[in-house]
Design a protein around this motif. Structure first.
Motif, PDB file in Angstrom:
ATOM      1  N   ASN A 306      38.264  44.388  25.595  1.00 28.27           N
ATOM      2  CA  ASN A 306      39.587  44.711  26.146  1.00 28.27           C
ATOM      3  C   ASN A 306      40.502  45.301  25.078  1.00 28.27           C
ATOM      4  O   ASN A 306      41.303  46.196  25.353  1.00 28.27           O
ATOM      5  CB  ASN A 306      40.233  43.447  26.739  1.00 28.27           C
ATOM      6  N   HIS A 307      40.345  44.784  23.869  1.00 31.76           N
ATOM      7  CA  HIS A 307      41.150  45.286  22.750  1.00 31.76           C
ATOM      8  C   HIS A 307      40.958  46.802  22.598  1.00 31.76           C
ATOM      9  O   HIS A 307      41.926  47.552  22.445  1.00 31.76           O
ATOM     10  CB  HIS A 307      40.746  44.546  21.475  1.00 31.76           C
ATOM     11  N   VAL A 326      37.405  44.395  35.002  1.00 31.99           N
ATOM     12  CA  VAL A 326      36.509  44.929  36.029  1.00 31.99           C
ATOM     13  C   VAL A 326      37.303  45.067  37.327  1.00 31.99           C
ATOM     14  O   VAL A 326      37.381  44.143  38.137  1.00 31.99           O
ATOM     15  CB  VAL A 326      35.277  44.011  36.212  1.00 31.99           C
ATOM     16  N   SER A 327      37.932  46.217  37.472  1.00 33.60           N
ATOM     17  CA  SER A 327      38.778  46.453  38.649  1.00 33.60           C
ATOM     18  C   SER A 327      38.959  47.954  38.854  1.00 33.60           C
ATOM     19  O   SER A 327      38.778  48.739  37.922  1.00 33.60           O
ATOM     20  CB  SER A 327      40.155  45.797  38.446  1.00 33.60           C
ATOM     21  N   THR A 351      33.230  50.296  34.493  1.00 29.88           N
ATOM     22  CA  THR A 351      33.549  48.942  34.037  1.00 29.88           C
ATOM     23  C   THR A 351      32.927  47.978  35.032  1.00 29.88           C
ATOM     24  O   THR A 351      33.067  48.150  36.241  1.00 29.88           O
ATOM     25  CB  THR A 351      35.082  48.739  33.895  1.00 29.88           C
ATOM     26  N   GLY A 352      32.188  47.008  34.516  1.00 26.91           N
ATOM     27  CA  GLY A 352      31.480  46.120  35.436  1.00 26.91           C
ATOM     28  C   GLY A 352      30.881  44.927  34.728  1.00 26.91           C
ATOM     29  O   GLY A 352      31.078  44.726  33.529  1.00 26.91           O
ATOM     30  N   VAL A 365      27.728  39.097  39.207  1.00 27.48           N
ATOM     31  CA  VAL A 365      26.958  40.028  38.367  1.00 27.48           C
ATOM     32  C   VAL A 365      26.526  41.224  39.222  1.00 27.48           C
ATOM     33  O   VAL A 365      26.079  41.048  40.349  1.00 27.48           O
ATOM     34  CB  VAL A 365      25.722  39.314  37.767  1.00 27.48           C
ATOM     35  N   GLY A 366      26.701  42.419  38.708  1.00 27.04           N
ATOM     36  CA  GLY A 366      26.366  43.624  39.468  1.00 27.04           C
ATOM     37  C   GLY A 366      27.590  44.333  40.038  1.00 27.04           C
ATOM     38  O   GLY A 366      27.468  45.450  40.541  1.00 27.04           O
ATOM     39  N   THR A 367      28.760  43.681  39.962  1.00 20.94           N
ATOM     40  CA  THR A 367      30.003  44.326  40.408  1.00 20.94           C
ATOM     41  C   THR A 367      30.373  45.413  39.404  1.00 20.94           C
ATOM     42  O   THR A 367      30.540  45.138  38.216  1.00 20.94           O
ATOM     43  CB  THR A 367      31.149  43.297  40.473  1.00 20.94           C
ATOM     44  N   VAL A 368      30.494  46.648  39.869  1.00 16.53           N
ATOM     45  CA  VAL A 368      30.797  47.768  38.972  1.00 16.53           C
ATOM     46  C   VAL A 368      31.813  48.700  39.638  1.00 16.53           C
ATOM     47  O   VAL A 368      31.667  49.029  40.825  1.00 16.53           O
ATOM     48  CB  VAL A 368      29.524  48.575  38.632  1.00 16.53           C
ATOM     49  N   TYR A 369      32.843  49.090  38.895  1.00 11.31           N
ATOM     50  CA  TYR A 369      33.773  50.120  39.347  1.00 11.31           C
ATOM     51  C   TYR A 369      33.509  51.396  38.543  1.00 11.31           C
ATOM     52  O   TYR A 369      33.411  51.344  37.318  1.00 11.31           O
ATOM     53  CB  TYR A 369      35.219  49.689  39.139  1.00 11.31           C
ATOM     54  N   ILE A 370      33.399  52.504  39.265  1.00 14.88           N
ATOM     55  CA  ILE A 370      33.259  53.791  38.593  1.00 14.88           C
ATOM     56  C   ILE A 370      34.518  54.602  38.862  1.00 14.88           C
ATOM     57  O   ILE A 370      34.918  54.777  40.022  1.00 14.88           O
ATOM     58  CB  ILE A 370      31.998  54.531  39.088  1.00 14.88           C
TER      59      ILE A 370
END
Lengths: 411, 411
Positions: A306-307, A326-327, A351-352, A365-370
């Motif tokens: 995050n930094h 992850v959003s 980000t996921g 696990v497996g949640t991904v935003y493109i």
């Protein structure tokens, strides 16, 4: 033609190294219209090497042997061949000269590498490049190709030397064979199967389905004969497949998604940038694996922590705290801020949660935003990928590249 | 014991699917003290299946057959076995019952799956689980194991059924087997060979060399017997290898360089950052392939274009213009500026020419500078790598990781 592949090395029979070269060779030979009768993997055991080689020569049209050509004492292929086929080891001056010139000035001893220059009688060296050579023997009218066990070297020799030689060798009766492999993304195998079921009923036409990670490769084979011209059948089937699968087909043959995306970017005079979190550099690595990628790739940021998202991409701390890294909003901000910072017209972000840890009930696990920024517009898409860590990373990278491809196709 | 593995399926001989099951089985068997004499991959061709099976039964202690046990018309293993070993298909009531109970209420027809219940005479079903079973036959005193071709199922059966059965079967003389694999980086195979040549002369000791990209994996096998305890020999040989290869050994067994570097970073409470030019994200991708890498990896910049080196890493335009992007001063600046920007104590950078284009007489393809910033000191090292684009990128990434490893080992 019908062939057999023999891979040699204790590292293969002990299972320490998976034999990827044989599968690659089989695939390339199949795509070039050949059939593989059998593949064998055997240790550095001269008797067994000789036996397998003689049996293959007696029953198929060509043989490919990989491995055991190196300079160390456990490399025994040449000795085994010399013995089994009664072709005494003969010093190859060309290779010896190459070894001498490579060692010049390095202070290394020649003797250690001289073993490489002793080949079975009648061997024709296949490449004059600077790396270890392969060779070809014709024994009882059967061409036998010997390639190094190192996959990258074997692959180059196979493509550049073995396939062309086989083409020359090939009986002209076999020229009634047409093959094309379609590379698709975004459709499951059963759906492709359903869409192509009509084609499968047709005489002379064979369809194959090969899932490869997140892709499905579809092969079309049309086998004519002396009475039936395969070309009209092939054109018709090709048309059918392209209609049925549309833009899910990203390429044919050996095309890769990164290569296809690169060509589209170059054609549109665009330089892509990437902001990667859960893929950690994989997207950039896939793109820059393609020669010439500096023409269509600027680079980007591996915003893993995050930094780094804050410092290098100017993502607001509040946005990260409010929505989580992850959003959708963070994915959009990553793509847009990167594009803004470096003056890029097109930028993709991911980000996921690749796992195995870090999943929650809301974001498993497996949640991904493109995120995708293009021509001053930004969007994000949510995916739920399945698999282990590396599979989720690979699916994410493939999907990100496909997002770019589809946007550029739509122009 | 000595065994042979036969994998069956047209999808394997066409190279569409890599045969990972055989390599897995070989590895597990080898680790359990068995030896693999040969592995074969053949299509769904009954004659060839029968021939390979009979030859294996006649010459080794056990045989493992995978694939071709399914319910579709191209699954021909059972028919081939019945014919070749003269064991007529026999209806197995246990499996038939299982199929019936699974189909109950689904509306599917039993006939399509009934094929699964016809096994060669004398087959002993290996698992009573709900998924497809494997079976075992003892033919001419040789145990033959038949496993499904689906890797996940074959693996479960191998671990839960095949290995324990073999252990029971095994002559107690074979429990005197020790194995270790050393993973090394930075030494060519012939040099390792030279350093270990003394060890190779020793009775009961076998050394294997397996080049894998830029690494060489060295296996040590000590085979004792009922009179000779392998343990003292193994300890002595292990000591010899560690003395001879020193810090070139980065790990053993299934360790990867990225994993080893990650553990060292975590132990020293450090978070690595990367500034990648010619590798385009590969270093980050290797590091983040390891689960838990967010504990020791911050991220970084893919500074592929000069523009990004300036904008994201604050590299002076004059420095780039004066020395060129591929230079020691730029490598040093990339590592130091990134560390400075994000407040990282340890940072690695790479800049080079991966080819095939872009080389010059002074800086040919393969020229790579690796910059390293650690505890306020910065250094650069020049390398000349050989190979194609992907090999040069892989060598660069491995060498960068090894630079970090060696610095942390020296603490």
């Amino acid at each position: 033609m019908i062939g057999e592949i023999i891979a040699i090395g204790d590292e293969l029979t002990s299972g320490r190294i998976a034999n990827t070269t044989s599968a690659f060779a089989a695939r390339e030979l199949f795509a070039a219209g050949h059939e593989i009768y059998a593949m064998h993997t055997i240790g550095d055991t001269p008797d067994l090497i000789g036996e397998a080689l003689k049996r293959a020569i007696s029953r198929v049209d060509f043989v490919i042997v990989t491995g055991g050509l190196g300079s160390t004492s456990d490399d025994l292929t040449n000795e085994a061949v010399a013995e089994a086929l009664d072709r005494p080891p003969t010093l190859n001056e060309e290779i010896l000269e190459k070894i001498r010139s490579q060692l010049q000035g390095t202070g290394k001893k020649q003797s250690a590498l001289e073993k490489l220059a002793w080949l079975p009688e009648g061997a024709e060296v296949l490449n004059a490049g600077e790396r270890m050579a392969g060779y070809m023997l014709v024994h009882e009218s059967t061409p036998v190709f010997f390639l190094p066990g190192v996959p990258a070297q074997a692959r180059i020799l196979l493509i550049d030397y073995v396939l062309p030689r086989l083409l020359n060798w090939q009986d002209s009766n076999n020229n009634h064979f047409r093959l094309r492999v379609y590379r698709t993304i975004g459709l499951p195998e059963y759906e492709i199967n359903r869409r192509l079921s009509g084609l499968e009923q047709q005489d002379h036409v064979t369809i194959g389905y090969y899932p490869v990670n997140s892709e499905v490769h579809v092969s079309l084979t049309v086998a004519g004969n002396s009475e039936i011209n395969p070309d009209p059948l092939f054109r018709e089937a090709d048309h059918h497949i392209r209609q049925a699968l549309g833009a899910h087909i990203y390429g044919t043959g050996q095309d890769t998604l990164a290569l296809v995306v690169g060509k589209l970017l170059q054609k549109n005079n665009l330089q892509l940038s990437v902001a990667e979190s859960c893929t950690g550099g994989l997207i950039g690595s896939m793109i820059t694996g393609v020669p010439g990628s500096s023409n269509w790739f600027a680079g980007g940021v591996i915003a893993y922590s995050n930094h780094l998202k804050e410092v290098l991409l100017n993502i607001d701390h509040d946005l990260l705290a409010g929505h989580g890294a992850v959003s959708g909003p963070v994915a959009r901000a990553m793509a847009a801020r990167l594009a803004d910072r470096i003056g890029s017209r097109i930028s993709i972000s991911v980000t996921g949660i690749a796992g195995p840890d870090g999943g929650t009930e809301k974001k498993p696990v497996g949640t991904v935003y493109i995120g995708f920024f293009f021509n001053n517009k930004v969007q994000d898409t949510l995916y739920h990928f399945k698999g282990n860590r590396k599979e989720i990373q690979a699916l994410t990278a493939q999907t990100a590249l496909d997002t770019v491809r589809r946007a550029l196709l739509a122009l």
